[in-house]
Design an enzyme around this catalytic site. Structure first.
Site, PDB file in Angstrom:
ATOM      1  N   GLU A 106     -73.771  23.147 -15.984  1.00 46.54           N
ATOM      2  CA  GLU A 106     -75.213  23.841 -15.900  1.00 46.54           C
ATOM      3  C   GLU A 106     -75.997  22.992 -16.651  1.00 46.54           C
ATOM      4  O   GLU A 106     -76.129  21.961 -17.480  1.00 46.54           O
ATOM      5  CB  GLU A 106     -74.940  25.178 -17.024  1.00 46.54           C
ATOM      6  CG  GLU A 106     -76.189  25.939 -17.268  1.00 46.54           C
ATOM      7  CD  GLU A 106     -76.911  26.511 -16.220  1.00 46.54           C
ATOM      8  OE1 GLU A 106     -77.150  25.715 -15.132  1.00 46.54           O
ATOM      9  OE2 GLU A 106     -77.237  27.855 -16.398  1.00 46.54           O
ATOM     10  N   ASP A 107     -77.439  23.130 -16.036  1.00 46.05           N
ATOM     11  CA  ASP A 107     -78.311  22.233 -16.557  1.00 46.05           C
ATOM     12  C   ASP A 107     -79.063  22.456 -18.075  1.00 46.05           C
ATOM     13  O   ASP A 107     -78.976  21.514 -18.869  1.00 46.05           O
ATOM     14  CB  ASP A 107     -79.757  22.489 -15.724  1.00 46.05           C
ATOM     15  CG  ASP A 107     -80.285  23.874 -15.542  1.00 46.05           C
ATOM     16  OD1 ASP A 107     -79.677  24.767 -16.237  1.00 46.05           O
ATOM     17  OD2 ASP A 107     -81.210  24.176 -14.669  1.00 46.05           O
ATOM     18  N   ASP A 110     -79.918  28.102 -22.596  1.00 42.82           N
ATOM     19  CA  ASP A 110     -81.143  28.430 -23.343  1.00 42.82           C
ATOM     20  C   ASP A 110     -80.870  29.640 -24.222  1.00 42.82           C
ATOM     21  O   ASP A 110     -80.198  29.578 -25.037  1.00 42.82           O
ATOM     22  CB  ASP A 110     -82.111  28.655 -22.151  1.00 42.82           C
ATOM     23  CG  ASP A 110     -83.509  29.158 -22.595  1.00 42.82           C
ATOM     24  OD1 ASP A 110     -83.798  29.050 -24.020  1.00 42.82           O
ATOM     25  OD2 ASP A 110     -84.640  29.405 -21.918  1.00 42.82           O
ATOM     26  N   PHE A 159     -90.516  23.991 -22.844  1.00 39.04           N
ATOM     27  CA  PHE A 159     -90.112  24.113 -21.650  1.00 39.04           C
ATOM     28  C   PHE A 159     -90.268  22.811 -21.025  1.00 39.04           C
ATOM     29  O   PHE A 159     -91.175  22.090 -20.899  1.00 39.04           O
ATOM     30  CB  PHE A 159     -91.094  24.967 -20.806  1.00 39.04           C
ATOM     31  CG  PHE A 159     -90.494  25.424 -19.494  1.00 39.04           C
ATOM     32  CD1 PHE A 159     -89.829  26.559 -19.560  1.00 39.04           C
ATOM     33  CD2 PHE A 159     -90.882  24.673 -18.459  1.00 39.04           C
ATOM     34  CE1 PHE A 159     -89.086  27.238 -18.399  1.00 39.04           C
ATOM     35  CE2 PHE A 159     -90.171  25.363 -17.102  1.00 39.04           C
ATOM     36  CZ  PHE A 159     -89.575  26.320 -17.154  1.00 39.04           C
ATOM     37  N   ARG A 172     -88.155  19.136  -9.855  1.00 40.74           N
ATOM     38  CA  ARG A 172     -86.808  18.788  -9.902  1.00 40.74           C
ATOM     39  C   ARG A 172     -86.498  17.394  -9.632  1.00 40.74           C
ATOM     40  O   ARG A 172     -85.398  16.792 -10.151  1.00 40.74           O
ATOM     41  CB  ARG A 172     -85.928  19.631  -8.746  1.00 40.74           C
ATOM     42  CG  ARG A 172     -85.846  21.321  -9.171  1.00 40.74           C
ATOM     43  CD  ARG A 172     -85.033  22.023  -8.107  1.00 40.74           C
ATOM     44  NE  ARG A 172     -85.208  23.312  -8.164  1.00 40.74           N
ATOM     45  CZ  ARG A 172     -84.683  24.302  -9.215  1.00 40.74           C
ATOM     46  NH1 ARG A 172     -84.007  23.988 -10.194  1.00 40.74           N
ATOM     47  NH2 ARG A 172     -85.073  25.697  -8.848  1.00 40.74           N
TER      48      ARG A 172
HETATM   49  P1  IMP Z   1     -80.467  31.385 -19.955  1.00 39.07           P
HETATM   50  O1  IMP Z   1     -80.070  32.306 -19.122  1.00 39.07           O
HETATM   51  O2  IMP Z   1     -81.664  31.829 -21.007  1.00 39.07           O
HETATM   52  O3  IMP Z   1     -79.585  30.264 -20.843  1.00 39.07           O
HETATM   53  O4  IMP Z   1     -81.151  30.254 -18.961  1.00 39.07           O
HETATM   54  C1  IMP Z   1     -80.590  29.611 -18.199  1.00 39.07           C
HETATM   55  C2  IMP Z   1     -81.601  29.131 -16.950  1.00 39.07           C
HETATM   56  O5  IMP Z   1     -82.958  29.160 -17.112  1.00 39.07           O
HETATM   57  C3  IMP Z   1     -81.471  27.827 -16.809  1.00 39.07           C
HETATM   58  O6  IMP Z   1     -80.312  27.701 -15.678  1.00 39.07           O
HETATM   59  C4  IMP Z   1     -82.516  27.206 -16.191  1.00 39.07           C
HETATM   60  O7  IMP Z   1     -82.658  27.397 -14.891  1.00 39.07           O
HETATM   61  C5  IMP Z   1     -83.639  28.148 -16.903  1.00 39.07           C
HETATM   62  N1  IMP Z   1     -84.286  27.522 -17.801  1.00 39.07           N
HETATM   63  C6  IMP Z   1     -84.125  27.757 -19.074  1.00 39.07           C
HETATM   64  N2  IMP Z   1     -84.851  27.110 -19.870  1.00 39.07           N
HETATM   65  C7  IMP Z   1     -85.634  26.107 -19.167  1.00 39.07           C
HETATM   66  C8  IMP Z   1     -86.719  25.010 -19.227  1.00 39.07           C
HETATM   67  O8  IMP Z   1     -87.028  24.651 -20.153  1.00 39.07           O
HETATM   68  N3  IMP Z   1     -86.887  24.341 -18.061  1.00 39.07           N
HETATM   69  C9  IMP Z   1     -86.495  24.890 -16.977  1.00 39.07           C
HETATM   70  N4  IMP Z   1     -85.633  26.050 -16.710  1.00 39.07           N
HETATM   71  C10 IMP Z   1     -85.137  26.407 -17.764  1.00 39.07           C
END
Ligand code: IMP
Length: 181
Positions: A106-107, A110, A159, A172
């Site tokens: 996963e990238d 968060d 962000f 990207r």
């Molecule tokens: P989570 O479900 O809140 O953990 O968010 C996961 C997804 O939100 C990631 O796979 C990203 O696609 C997107 N995301 C969360 N934070 C960022 C950020 O700082 N930049 C870009 N995408 C983000």
């Protein structure tokens, strides 16, 4: 959008603060690759990349593995309102991971909502093992209790874009990670 405004945008993002350079990413991926290869020695690993954000990370990480691997992807969309998740995650895939050693790639970790949904979904297929590797771990309070075994970098609550991560589907392609805010 015409090419002039598009070029202006590129100049703009390139002038933003680089949080993690391409060289730092390369170095960390080398370390992660050898750690994962050591942990999965004698096994075949199934990398499951989370689209769209993890495409570049997975491609580079896979090149640093010295063990056999299979590569597949799933699509995860979390609905966001002004950059804040509404709590809905939609997964799309056609995977059969029963009995496999699976590593979700996963990238960014968060809130953990997306990773929680993905691990619950894939766990139902009864893989032999299921672990998570995230390039970035955002330091925020009240994260979902998800065990992310491999983490590339810890970052503050900002962000970020680049190296697969987007804002409104842009940036990207950047080879490094920049802060947008
Ligand atoms: P989570 O479900 O809140 O953990 O968010 C996961 C997804 O939100 C990631 O796979 C990203 O696609 C997107 N995301 C969360 N934070 C960022 C950020 O700082 N930049 C870009 N995408 C983000």
């Amino acid at each position: 959008m015409n090419s002039f405004s598009s070029n202006e945008e590129r100049t703009d993002i390139h002038s933003k603060e680089i949080l993690i350079s391409r060289e730092e990413i390369n170095l960390r991926l080398e370390q992660l690759g050898s750690e994962i290869s050591k942990d999965y020695r004698g096994k075949e690993i199934h990398l499951v990349g989370v689209l769209n954000g993890a495409f570049m990370f997975l491609a580079d990480l896979a090149r640093h593995l010295s063990i056999p691997c299979q590569i597949c992807f799933l699509q995860a969309s979390s609905y966001k309102n002004k950059k804040v998740s509404t709590g809905e995650v939609i997964l799309m895939h056609n995977l059969d991971l029963s009995g496999k050693d699976v590593l979700i790639v996963e990238d960014i970790f968060d809130t953990g909502l997306t990773l929680k949904h993905i691990s619950e979904d894939l766990n139902m297929q009864q893989p032999a093992s299921l672990e998570i590797c995230a390039l970035l771990n955002k330091r925020i309070p009240n994260k979902m209790p998800v065990n992310v075994k491999y983490i590339g970098f810890e970052i503050d609550n900002r962000f970020v874009v680049g190296y697969g991560l987007d804002y409104a589907e842009k940036y990207r392609e950047l080879p490094h990670i920049s802060c947008l805010d």
